[in-house]
Design a protein around this motif. Structure first.
Motif, PDB file in Angstrom:
ATOM      1  N   LEU A  87       0.831  -1.200   0.000  1.00 56.46           N
ATOM      2  CA  LEU A  87       0.000   0.000   0.000  1.00 56.46           C
ATOM      3  C   LEU A  87       0.866   1.250   0.000  1.00 56.46           C
ATOM      4  CD1 LEU A  87       0.595   0.753   3.135  1.00 56.46           C
ATOM      5  CD2 LEU A  87      -1.410  -0.602   3.627  1.00 56.46           C
ATOM      6  N   ASN A  88       0.188   2.401  -0.111  1.00 53.59           N
ATOM      7  CA  ASN A  88       0.827   3.690   0.120  1.00 53.59           C
ATOM      8  C   ASN A  88       0.578   4.078   1.574  1.00 53.59           C
ATOM      9  OD1 ASN A  88       1.688   4.067  -2.572  1.00 53.59           O
ATOM     10  ND2 ASN A  88      -0.345   4.821  -3.152  1.00 53.59           N
ATOM     11  N   PHE A  89       1.632   4.499   2.263  1.00 55.03           N
ATOM     12  CA  PHE A  89       1.484   4.786   3.683  1.00 55.03           C
ATOM     13  C   PHE A  89       0.481   5.913   3.949  1.00 55.03           C
ATOM     14  CE2 PHE A  89       6.053   3.169   4.643  1.00 55.03           C
ATOM     15  CZ  PHE A  89       5.597   1.867   4.500  1.00 55.03           C
ATOM     16  N   ASP A  90       0.312   6.830   2.995  1.00 48.93           N
ATOM     17  CA  ASP A  90      -0.605   7.949   3.219  1.00 48.93           C
ATOM     18  C   ASP A  90      -2.010   7.678   2.692  1.00 48.93           C
ATOM     19  OD1 ASP A  90       0.108   7.956   0.589  1.00 48.93           O
ATOM     20  OD2 ASP A  90       0.702  10.066   0.489  1.00 48.93           O
ATOM     21  N   GLU A  91      -2.277   6.433   2.241  1.00 49.98           N
ATOM     22  CA  GLU A  91      -3.624   6.037   1.810  1.00 49.98           C
ATOM     23  C   GLU A  91      -3.858   4.604   2.274  1.00 49.98           C
ATOM     24  OE1 GLU A  91      -4.030   6.548  -2.375  1.00 49.98           O
ATOM     25  OE2 GLU A  91      -3.636   8.701  -2.329  1.00 49.98           O
ATOM     26  N   LEU A  92      -4.231   4.443   3.511  1.00 49.12           N
ATOM     27  CA  LEU A  92      -4.379   3.106   4.083  1.00 49.12           C
ATOM     28  C   LEU A  92      -5.684   2.453   3.618  1.00 49.12           C
ATOM     29  CD1 LEU A  92      -3.191   3.827   7.746  1.00 49.12           C
ATOM     30  CD2 LEU A  92      -1.833   3.062   5.777  1.00 49.12           C
ATOM     31  N   PRO A  93      -5.626   1.216   3.108  1.00 48.31           N
ATOM     32  CA  PRO A  93      -6.818   0.544   2.588  1.00 48.31           C
ATOM     33  C   PRO A  93      -7.630  -0.149   3.680  1.00 48.31           C
ATOM     34  CG  PRO A  93      -4.934  -0.861   2.239  1.00 48.31           C
ATOM     35  CD  PRO A  93      -4.410   0.403   2.911  1.00 48.31           C
ATOM     36  N   PHE A  94      -7.875   0.565   4.755  1.00 51.95           N
ATOM     37  CA  PHE A  94      -8.664   0.011   5.855  1.00 51.95           C
ATOM     38  C   PHE A  94      -9.839   0.943   6.126  1.00 51.95           C
ATOM     39  CE2 PHE A  94      -4.247  -1.364   6.648  1.00 51.95           C
ATOM     40  CZ  PHE A  94      -4.427  -2.739   6.664  1.00 51.95           C
ATOM     41  N   ALA A  95     -10.958   0.364   6.549  1.00 52.86           N
ATOM     42  CA  ALA A  95     -12.140   1.166   6.850  1.00 52.86           C
ATOM     43  C   ALA A  95     -11.888   2.072   8.045  1.00 52.86           C
ATOM     44  CB  ALA A  95     -13.331   0.245   7.122  1.00 52.86           C
ATOM     45  N   SER A  96     -12.594   3.183   8.089  1.00 49.27           N
ATOM     46  CA  SER A  96     -12.483   4.090   9.226  1.00 49.27           C
ATOM     47  C   SER A  96     -12.903   3.379  10.505  1.00 49.27           C
ATOM     48  CB  SER A  96     -13.356   5.329   9.007  1.00 49.27           C
ATOM     49  OG  SER A  96     -12.927   6.047   7.870  1.00 49.27           O
ATOM     50  N   GLN A  97     -12.167   3.642  11.571  1.00 49.98           N
ATOM     51  CA  GLN A  97     -12.436   3.068  12.897  1.00 49.98           C
ATOM     52  C   GLN A  97     -12.540   1.540  12.835  1.00 49.98           C
ATOM     53  OE1 GLN A  97     -15.616   5.033  14.993  1.00 49.98           O
ATOM     54  NE2 GLN A  97     -14.909   7.073  14.451  1.00 49.98           N
ATOM     55  N   SER A  98     -11.527   0.916  12.245  1.00 50.91           N
ATOM     56  CA  SER A  98     -11.556  -0.539  12.103  1.00 50.91           C
ATOM     57  C   SER A  98     -10.364  -1.246  12.759  1.00 50.91           C
ATOM     58  CB  SER A  98     -11.587  -0.922  10.622  1.00 50.91           C
ATOM     59  OG  SER A  98     -10.409  -0.474   9.958  1.00 50.91           O
ATOM     60  N   LEU A  99      -9.345  -0.501  13.194  1.00 51.12           N
ATOM     61  CA  LEU A  99      -8.136  -1.112  13.745  1.00 51.12           C
ATOM     62  C   LEU A  99      -7.978  -0.788  15.228  1.00 51.12           C
ATOM     63  CD1 LEU A  99      -5.593  -0.340  10.863  1.00 51.12           C
ATOM     64  CD2 LEU A  99      -6.999  -2.383  11.183  1.00 51.12           C
ATOM     65  N   ASP A 100      -7.518  -1.781  15.975  1.00 54.00           N
ATOM     66  CA  ASP A 100      -7.292  -1.595  17.410  1.00 54.00           C
ATOM     67  C   ASP A 100      -5.873  -1.118  17.719  1.00 54.00           C
ATOM     68  OD1 ASP A 100      -9.828  -2.990  18.688  1.00 54.00           O
ATOM     69  OD2 ASP A 100      -9.156  -4.269  17.059  1.00 54.00           O
ATOM     70  N   LEU A 101      -4.921  -1.466  16.851  1.00 55.62           N
ATOM     71  CA  LEU A 101      -3.517  -1.137  17.105  1.00 55.62           C
ATOM     72  C   LEU A 101      -2.795  -0.918  15.779  1.00 55.62           C
ATOM     73  CD1 LEU A 101      -0.896  -1.002  18.860  1.00 55.62           C
ATOM     74  CD2 LEU A 101      -0.790  -3.499  18.672  1.00 55.62           C
ATOM     75  N   VAL A 102      -2.004   0.166  15.728  1.00 56.27           N
ATOM     76  CA  VAL A 102      -1.134   0.443  14.583  1.00 56.27           C
ATOM     77  C   VAL A 102       0.267   0.716  15.114  1.00 56.27           C
ATOM     78  CG1 VAL A 102      -0.625   1.976  12.643  1.00 56.27           C
ATOM     79  CG2 VAL A 102      -3.001   1.368  13.157  1.00 56.27           C
ATOM     80  N   VAL A 103       1.275   0.081  14.514  1.00 50.43           N
ATOM     81  CA  VAL A 103       2.668   0.306  14.894  1.00 50.43           C
ATOM     82  C   VAL A 103       3.404   0.907  13.705  1.00 50.43           C
ATOM     83  CG1 VAL A 103       4.788  -0.703  15.811  1.00 50.43           C
ATOM     84  CG2 VAL A 103       2.566  -1.673  16.450  1.00 50.43           C
ATOM     85  N   LEU A 104       4.093   2.029  13.933  1.00 50.39           N
ATOM     86  CA  LEU A 104       4.856   2.721  12.890  1.00 50.39           C
ATOM     87  C   LEU A 104       6.332   2.723  13.252  1.00 50.39           C
ATOM     88  CD1 LEU A 104       2.625   5.903  12.304  1.00 50.39           C
ATOM     89  CD2 LEU A 104       2.698   3.834  10.908  1.00 50.39           C
ATOM     90  N   PRO A 105       7.095   1.697  12.886  1.00 45.51           N
ATOM     91  CA  PRO A 105       8.520   1.692  13.192  1.00 45.51           C
ATOM     92  C   PRO A 105       9.331   2.441  12.130  1.00 45.51           C
ATOM     93  CG  PRO A 105       7.850  -0.451  12.351  1.00 45.51           C
ATOM     94  CD  PRO A 105       6.638   0.426  12.320  1.00 45.51           C
TER      95      PRO A 105
END
Length: 260
Positions: A87-105
């Motif tokens: 994916l492109n980091f500035d266009e995430l292919p996930f629905a709004s309010q759908s993830l519990d945790l995101v890690v950005l290393p």
């Protein structure tokens, strides 16, 4: 920094992570991430970038994704339960309010538009969802070495990285209603290129954590998405079901009308 430059920067970081200093950083970050993610619960977790690190190794969420900007070979530490997404980091292919945790290393310092990446992360996180960011600390011995290296033409870290200070990172998160809950600094050894010298300065990790804790070469920030006007009461499964009042079944009601 355009997308092509950003891609080159990420490739440069991939190479640097294989050096003795990169191994040193990965070991510290892996240990801290294991501690931080072990007790974060939910259903959906995403690690964006840096496949050399298994940021979700200790996490027990059933759905886990590893997101990258290009289709590459399998990461050395990748686990089969993680699904790879390109994916492109500035266009995430996930629905709004759908993830519990995101890690950005180490994503924001090499992203073409770091603010847009954070806005996308805020969009896809559920209320009270959590974000963990890893970054290089410009206010460190490594930061000074990088600054001097850019002037002499021999930077210690990848040249194109725009390193973000901890206070600045907290300000960015605050603007997105992301409340910082924990922050950690690590890797206090000087900017050495060989394993031998990094090992000689290993004593500085304990000394630095005690005497100059904010001067570590890398940091980790953990934040929670706050939603105004919303108060989380607790998991639905912990609530006792309300006992329904005893009533006459529909079939019995019909019989009563017929008999009457």
């Amino acid at each position: 920094m355009d997308s092509a430059t950003s891609e080159k920067s990420i490739i440069a970081l991939d190479g640097w992570l294989q050096t003795p200093a990169g191994v040193y950083v990965r070991a510290w970050e892996q240990a801290r991430l294991d501690e931080l993610t072990a007790d974060i619960f939910g259903y959906n977790a995403v690690q964006i970038g840096m496949p050399q690190l298994d940021a979700l190794a200790a996490n027990r969420m059933p759905n886990q994704w590893l997101a990258e900007t290009r289709l590459a070979g399998p990461a050395p530490q990748a686990q089969p339960r993680r699904t790879k997404v390109v994916l492109n980091f500035d266009e995430l292919p996930f629905a709004s309010q759908s993830l519990d945790l995101v890690v950005l290393p180490h994503v924001l310092e090499f992203a073409a538009e770091p603010h847009q990446v954070l806005r996308e992360v805020e969009r896809v996180l559920i209320p009270e969802g959590q974000l963990i960011v890893c970054g290089f600390n410009p206010a460190s011995l490594w930061g000074l070495r990088q600054m001097a290296g850019r002037m002499t033409g021999s930077p210690y870290l990848p040249r194109a990285g725009e390193f973000i200070s901890m206070p600045r990172m907290k300000d960015w998160l605050k603007l997105l209603n992301m409340g910082v809950t924990q922050s950690h600094f690590g890797c206090y050894a000087p900017a050495c290129r060989t394993e031998k010298w990094l090992h000689r300065y290993a004593f500085m990790d304990q000394a630095g954590a005690r005497w100059w804790p904010y001067l570590g070469a890398v940091y980790i920030v953990q934040a929670i998405k706050r939603v105004k006007g919303m108060r989380l009461i607790g998991p639905a499964w912990t609530k006792k079901p309300v006992a329904a009042s005893a009533g006459v079944p529909v079939t019995n009601k019909r019989r009563e009308h017929q008999d009457g």
